[in-house]
Design a protein around this motif. Structure first.
Motif, PDB file in Angstrom:
ATOM      1  N   ASP A 346      16.242  -1.717  -4.711  1.00  0.00           N
ATOM      2  CA  ASP A 346      15.311  -1.612  -3.590  1.00  0.00           C
ATOM      3  C   ASP A 346      15.703  -0.089  -3.974  1.00  0.00           C
ATOM      4  N   THR A 347      17.082   0.603  -4.856  1.00  0.00           N
ATOM      5  CA  THR A 347      16.545   1.605  -5.446  1.00  0.00           C
ATOM      6  C   THR A 347      16.234   2.351  -6.636  1.00  0.00           C
ATOM      7  N   LEU A 348      15.742   1.128  -7.049  1.00  0.00           N
ATOM      8  CA  LEU A 348      15.290   0.839  -8.355  1.00  0.00           C
ATOM      9  C   LEU A 348      13.882   2.492  -8.806  1.00  0.00           C
ATOM     10  N   GLN A 349      13.779   3.381  -8.924  1.00  0.00           N
ATOM     11  CA  GLN A 349      12.401   4.343  -8.682  1.00  0.00           C
ATOM     12  C   GLN A 349      12.116   3.853 -10.200  1.00  0.00           C
ATOM     13  N   GLY A 350       9.991   3.732 -10.186  1.00  0.00           N
ATOM     14  CA  GLY A 350       9.175   3.755 -11.119  1.00  0.00           C
ATOM     15  C   GLY A 350       7.831   3.608 -10.767  1.00  0.00           C
ATOM     16  N   ARG A 351       7.016   3.716 -11.271  1.00  0.00           N
ATOM     17  CA  ARG A 351       5.738   3.606 -11.357  1.00  0.00           C
ATOM     18  C   ARG A 351       5.636   2.826 -11.112  1.00  0.00           C
ATOM     19  N   TYR A 352       3.789   1.953 -10.536  1.00  0.00           N
ATOM     20  CA  TYR A 352       3.382   0.561  -9.916  1.00  0.00           C
ATOM     21  C   TYR A 352       1.769   0.782 -10.132  1.00  0.00           C
ATOM     22  N   TYR A 353       1.705  -0.567 -10.863  1.00  0.00           N
ATOM     23  CA  TYR A 353       0.608  -0.961 -10.599  1.00  0.00           C
ATOM     24  C   TYR A 353      -0.445  -1.835 -10.266  1.00  0.00           C
ATOM     25  N   PHE A 354      -0.727  -1.651  -8.852  1.00  0.00           N
ATOM     26  CA  PHE A 354      -1.496  -2.329  -7.471  1.00  0.00           C
ATOM     27  C   PHE A 354      -2.587  -2.911  -7.875  1.00  0.00           C
ATOM     28  N   ARG A 355      -3.216  -4.521  -8.011  1.00  0.00           N
ATOM     29  CA  ARG A 355      -4.355  -4.348  -8.115  1.00  0.00           C
ATOM     30  C   ARG A 355      -4.336  -5.902  -6.719  1.00  0.00           C
ATOM     31  N   LEU A 356      -5.599  -5.199  -6.020  1.00  0.00           N
ATOM     32  CA  LEU A 356      -6.085  -5.792  -5.325  1.00  0.00           C
ATOM     33  C   LEU A 356      -7.390  -6.665  -4.572  1.00  0.00           C
ATOM     34  N   THR A 357      -7.175  -7.744  -4.184  1.00  0.00           N
ATOM     35  CA  THR A 357      -8.909  -8.323  -3.787  1.00  0.00           C
ATOM     36  C   THR A 357      -9.547  -7.495  -2.711  1.00  0.00           C
ATOM     37  N   VAL A 358     -10.117  -6.744  -2.222  1.00  0.00           N
ATOM     38  CA  VAL A 358     -10.684  -6.224  -1.075  1.00  0.00           C
ATOM     39  C   VAL A 358     -11.824  -6.254  -0.166  1.00  0.00           C
ATOM     40  N   LEU A 372       0.302   2.942   1.956  1.00  0.00           N
ATOM     41  CA  LEU A 372       0.919   3.990   0.307  1.00  0.00           C
ATOM     42  C   LEU A 372       1.220   4.621   0.795  1.00  0.00           C
ATOM     43  N   ALA A 373       0.617   5.497   1.869  1.00  0.00           N
ATOM     44  CA  ALA A 373       1.401   7.088   1.874  1.00  0.00           C
ATOM     45  C   ALA A 373       2.381   6.631   2.747  1.00  0.00           C
ATOM     46  N   GLU A 374       2.620   5.524   3.934  1.00  0.00           N
ATOM     47  CA  GLU A 374       3.216   6.111   4.679  1.00  0.00           C
ATOM     48  C   GLU A 374       4.904   5.657   4.337  1.00  0.00           C
ATOM     49  N   ASP A 375       5.053   4.974   3.170  1.00  0.00           N
ATOM     50  CA  ASP A 375       6.124   4.048   2.261  1.00  0.00           C
ATOM     51  C   ASP A 375       6.334   5.374   1.073  1.00  0.00           C
ATOM     52  N   SER A 376       5.387   6.856   1.651  1.00  0.00           N
ATOM     53  CA  SER A 376       6.123   8.015   0.234  1.00  0.00           C
ATOM     54  C   SER A 376       4.681   7.473  -1.193  1.00  0.00           C
ATOM     55  N   ILE A 377       4.258   6.557  -0.366  1.00  0.00           N
ATOM     56  CA  ILE A 377       4.371   6.332  -2.057  1.00  0.00           C
ATOM     57  C   ILE A 377       2.640   7.468  -2.570  1.00  0.00           C
ATOM     58  N   SER A 378       2.717   7.989  -3.708  1.00  0.00           N
ATOM     59  CA  SER A 378       1.496   9.154  -4.612  1.00  0.00           C
ATOM     60  C   SER A 378       0.307   8.466  -5.008  1.00  0.00           C
ATOM     61  N   ILE A 379       0.145   8.249  -5.573  1.00  0.00           N
ATOM     62  CA  ILE A 379      -1.246   7.336  -6.339  1.00  0.00           C
ATOM     63  C   ILE A 379      -2.055   8.350  -7.121  1.00  0.00           C
ATOM     64  N   ALA A 380      -1.690   7.662  -8.830  1.00  0.00           N
ATOM     65  CA  ALA A 380      -2.240   8.796  -9.619  1.00  0.00           C
ATOM     66  C   ALA A 380      -3.380   8.831 -10.101  1.00  0.00           C
ATOM     67  N   THR A 408       0.185   4.124  -9.211  1.00  0.00           N
ATOM     68  CA  THR A 408       0.441   5.290  -8.173  1.00  0.00           C
ATOM     69  C   THR A 408       2.022   6.093  -9.050  1.00  0.00           C
ATOM     70  N   HIS A 409       2.326   6.958  -8.511  1.00  0.00           N
ATOM     71  CA  HIS A 409       3.374   7.473  -9.322  1.00  0.00           C
ATOM     72  C   HIS A 409       4.863   7.036  -9.285  1.00  0.00           C
ATOM     73  N   ALA A 410       5.787   7.680  -9.256  1.00  0.00           N
ATOM     74  CA  ALA A 410       6.908   6.962  -9.307  1.00  0.00           C
ATOM     75  C   ALA A 410       7.477   6.716  -7.948  1.00  0.00           C
ATOM     76  N   ALA A 411       7.905   5.852  -7.781  1.00  0.00           N
ATOM     77  CA  ALA A 411       8.263   4.854  -6.372  1.00  0.00           C
ATOM     78  C   ALA A 411       9.486   4.033  -6.219  1.00  0.00           C
ATOM     79  N   SER A 412      10.227   3.957  -5.012  1.00  0.00           N
ATOM     80  CA  SER A 412      11.734   3.049  -4.994  1.00  0.00           C
ATOM     81  C   SER A 412      10.387   1.762  -5.067  1.00  0.00           C
ATOM     82  N   GLU A 413      11.087   1.272  -5.762  1.00  0.00           N
ATOM     83  CA  GLU A 413      10.737  -0.801  -5.790  1.00  0.00           C
ATOM     84  C   GLU A 413      10.907  -1.309  -4.154  1.00  0.00           C
TER      85      GLU A 413
END
Lengths: 440, 440
Positions: A346-358, A372-380, A408-413
């Protein structure tokens, strides 16, 4: 000239390749080993089965006892896959005084401590260059050539089948199923490719490398892993638009608080060496604290590349180098505590790619960015296109779904997982969320 | 735990790096060597000179006799550059019973047979991983890891200084002189960079690799070589237009009729791994008959990468692996005939890039293509632009010269040389002809 008698157990693809090197290139192997390497026995399961290498009279046998009971045979290339009877045969061979060369990473990843401890008790050696990355001599490079270094990180494309499939999907725009079929036709993928495509094979290889490089004692099944079996060509296409390729990346990163290990499809920046690894090739990028980055690239599977690694091990064993290395480095010892602990995933840091169907209606993007903001994940970056049929008259826009891609920018797993759960429960998100790591 | 006493002779950049690894990372080196590696003496020329590593009391000395006369010192990292007194010191150390680790490729390329033969007579060993490609462990990889293979070809970027200069000229469009100055400021180039930029250093390294990989016994000065010191940014620009980068490439290619060796600025197709090697990095592409292509990339120089190679050799020597390898492989033996003969340079086949400065008048291209055709050289592509001032009124077009670039299909070196002479003697050719090889 001295002579070392060698046996091969298991005359499949790799075994036949090793036999060919020993039989056809005795001048070369004897020059490099300082003694004749004499193929005395080759154990097969079925004597009647045709083989692509011609063996001299008296060499081929279907009885392992012919090797075990021959005190003249000093080195055995044990090339049977799977766990049993491979494990029992290896133990029996060592009891009979044979030094072992093997390509069986599943066996080492599962039973390494037992086998290596028994080898030490019996004064025998196990060489295993061919167990990881085929022809790339990564085992010797980590164990010996880079021995002045603390390895800081390892990133590898360790499964040729997966890399072939992903490369072909990416370059030809073909579907997973079509490419898998092609890989099977070409002999790159097994009839049952599960272990290759679900990340198991790469995790087993990573467990071995992590042990050599970091002294980690890790059950391969504890390594967080995902395969390429769920990969959609949509994700390859979006990644490419964003300037990335997707690779099945095995990663070991040393940090202050422990070792990060993971296997999974990962976005790798185009133009970097790992992104450019195509087809059935393997590659490994090692960073050592003294040497800096060293990059290795070569064929990770196939008859002769793997036979090259096995035969180099036979030479090293005959020369005596394997014994020195084996006795110096306490690999896979049940007595030694691990030198490094694994990091909490859970502590691993990394950037993420999300693909959603909305759903294509107002407020969708706001709801997702809020989650995303609620988990302090900022969008690149974000990609959202108009639906393809948006301009069709009479079409009700509210019924439509569109893909939405967020980098996203870096966030924890841990944060990424929590955000994923929130996003999946949003009413405007109509399908499962694809989440992939991005190599930094 | 057993202890092996080590000395360093020559405390320049690399020597200080080795001292740092031995002093600061004793836990690591002892784990990898199975014994304590104890830095007992460090020989310097000038005791008063400040150093970037702090040595314990009693370690530093300006007398080589303190090492030679200490029977407890078993392994000496001999890190003095140049031929003398490095050669004499190495012989004296071996006479005194010390095993040697060295980074001095000039010494090995020049006096390898004498030094190795003497080592064998005395029962001593010489390890030399750091002599080629800095941190990339190419010596061990060719000598051991790929020992099941007949190496078929080696292509390498072996001089980091040259690669830095060419990369910077290419990427920043800077002139050779400006970039050389920058390389010197950054410590990548010596005050006298001649041996780096004229191809000598790369030829010496290639001579060593050719001996290991092919059993070639070659005087490095017999290797056809050109440096980057005459390279014009015009050629970098034209190459790029044609889809190539220029690299100082060291090549060893095994053919039926012998071994081709050469060092020179070479056009390498963009996107291939060797073309993408930037700055002070080194890279080597090896093709083995079993393993196929294996690519290595890493830092070819610098304090800690080179110290990584030297220290790995110290570990290997202390463990005993170096002795086994040294006794098995008859490297640099004066008694052994070479296993391969060198190919006649004139018969080497390759593609060529020609850049000419020609008069801008009718018949010029016809005269040049005729000269090429007479030597049976066929043309793959031509670039000729209008002169930049062609539309200036009153300008006499006949007085103008324009650059003309021709890429050929495969031709022999002999034919290319003959054609070059013919072209240079044409009245319409007003300057010297630039001829570069194109990697196939």
């Amino acid at each position: 000239m001295e002579k070392t008698n060698v046996a091969i157990v298991g005359m499949g693809t790799v075994g036949s390749g090793v036999a060919r090197l020993l039989l056809d290139h005795g001048d070369r192997t004897s020059r490099h080993a300082g003694r004749t390497l004499w193929l005395k026995k080759a154990v097969v399961r079925d004597l009647a089965k045709p083989r692509d290498v011609e063996l001299p009279d008296g060499v081929v046998t279907d009885s392992i006892a012919d090797v075990i009971n021959d005190p003249e045979i000093a080195v055995v290339a044990q090339l049977i896959g799977g766990l049993e009877p491979a494990r029992t045969i290896m133990l029996d061979l060592m009891e009979a005084g044979k030094d072992i060369v093997t390509a069986n990473k599943a066996l080492l990843a599962q039973h390494g401590p037992e086998l290596f401890t028994r080898a030490r008790e019996l004064g025998r050696t196990i060489a295993f260059e061919a167990s990881v990355a085929g022809g790339i001599p990564i085992i010797a490079n980590i164990s010996q050539c880079l021995s002045a270094n603390q390895i800081l990180s390892l990133e590898g494309i360790l499964n040729g089948t997966s890399n072939f499939i992903v490369s072909q999907m990416d370059e030809k725009g073909a579907s997973y199923d079509d490419v898998l079929k092609k890989a099977q036709d070409l002999g790159y993928a097994e009839a049952d490719p599960t272990m290759d495509v679900d990340g198991t094979d790469a995790a087993q290889k990573l467990a071995i490398l992590a042990h050599l490089a970091f002294g980690a004692t890790v059950d391969w099944s504890d390594i967080p892993r995902e395969g390429i079996d769920g990969l959609s060509s949509l994700d390859l296409a979006y990644s490419r638009k964003l300037g990335y390729r997707i690779k099945l990346l095995a990663v070991a990163n040393l940090a202050e608080d422990g070792l990060e290990l993971s296997v999974g499809p990962t976005l790798v920046k185009c133009g970097t060496p790992l992104a450019e690894v195509r087809d059935a090739f393997n590659a490994i990028r090692v960073i050592g604290d003294a040497v800096g980055p060293v990059f290795y690239h070569g064929l990770g599977a196939g008859q002769m590349p793997t036979a090259s690694a096995v035969t180099a091990d036979i030479i090293d064993t005959a020369v005596g180098r394997t014994r020195l290395t084996f006795e110096t480095l306490e690999y896979f010892s049940v007595d030694q505590p691990p030198r490094v602990k694994l990091r909490d995933v859970d502590t691993l840091q990394g950037r993420y790619y999300f693909r959603l169907t909305v759903a294509n209606h107002p407020g969708t993007l706001a709801a997702i960015t809020k989650a995303l903001a609620e988990d302090s994940i900022s969008i690149a970056s974000v990609i959202q296109h108009e639906p393809e049929n948006a301009d069709v008259e009479g079409q009700d826009a509210a019924d439509e779904t569109v893909p939405l891609v967020v980098m996203t920018h870096a966030a924890s797993e841990g944060a990424a997982r929590s955000a994923t759960e929130k996003i999946e429960s949003l009413p405007c998100v109509t399908g499962p969320v694809v989440r992939l790591r991005v190599k930094q």
